[in-house]
Design an enzyme around this catalytic site. Structure first.
Site, PDB file in Angstrom:
ATOM      1  N   HIS A  50       0.852  -1.194   0.000  1.00  0.00           N
ATOM      2  CA  HIS A  50       0.000   0.000   0.000  1.00  0.00           C
ATOM      3  C   HIS A  50       0.887   1.242   0.000  1.00  0.00           C
ATOM      4  O   HIS A  50       2.095   1.149   0.191  1.00  0.00           O
ATOM      5  CB  HIS A  50      -0.905   0.010   1.241  1.00  0.00           C
ATOM      6  N   HIS A 107       5.986   6.301  -0.623  1.00  0.00           N
ATOM      7  CA  HIS A 107       6.701   5.088  -1.024  1.00  0.00           C
ATOM      8  C   HIS A 107       5.862   3.871  -0.644  1.00  0.00           C
ATOM      9  O   HIS A 107       4.969   3.952   0.199  1.00  0.00           O
ATOM     10  CB  HIS A 107       8.064   5.007  -0.344  1.00  0.00           C
TER      11      HIS A 107
END
EC number: 3.1.4.58
Length: 185
Positions: free
Chosen positions: A40, A126
């Site tokens: 995610h 990220h």
């Protein structure tokens, strides 16, 4: 063991599979790899919270998404956090996208209004892939990236909870679909 919560942009399952297939775990010996289903892009880490805080943030985020439209994100390069030779975190980044940063700021503001104390570090989007370099040899940065340019549509974000005793460990609590769709799990 306390349950922790966070708000994140989900990845399509096809993208998760591509990411997992793009990197050889044998070439990058980290102690713990993130389960494919747990990949995610975090917006805000909330930590532990009260039921009242959860209800308040769900209500505020549901109101927020009524004014949002889908946008596109694009993967960029691999990177690390921590020591360059023995990194703590191995990740894949996303190309800078103003709408992502605005969404993160909007969500952070709502969380702070709901009483959450958030990390003050600047947002660095990220997707964490692995943790803790596992061997004595130094980490060698990944040359190139066949994932650069891979895109996906962001149409929602999700309130997740961590269930550390299960694999995968991130469970959907509530989906916030852009345009106001409501999908409680």
């Amino acid at each position: 063991m306390q349950t922790h919560y966070f708000l994140a942009v989900p990845l399509p399952s096809t993208l998760k599979r591509k990411i997992v297939e793009s990197i050889s775990r044998e070439d990058f010996p980290f102690k713990r790899w993130v389960h494919e289903k747990d990949l995610h892009l975090t917006l805000v880490f909330l930590g532990s919270c009260t039921q009242e805080q959860l209800q308040q943030i769900q209500k505020k985020c549901q109101s927020l998404v009524t004014n949002w439209e889908a946008f596109t994100l694009e993967l960029s390069t691999y990177g690390t956090f921590g020591s360059k030779k023995k990194p703590r975190i191995f990740w894949i980044g996303v190309k800078e996208e103003a709408k992502l940063y605005q969404l993160q700021r909007d969500v952070s503001r709502l969380c702070e209004e709901s009483g959450f104390e958030l990390d003050k570090k600047s947002y660095s989007p990220h997707i964490t892939l692995a943790r803790q370099w596992a061997i004595d040899n130094d980490y060698e940065p990944v040359d190139g990236n066949q994932m650069q340019g891979v895109q996906w549509r962001v149409e929602e974000f999700i309130l997740y909870k961590s269930v550390l005793t299960e694999t995968p460990k991130y469970k959907t609590v509530h989906r916030f679909q852009f345009g106001g769709g409501d999908n409680t799990q």
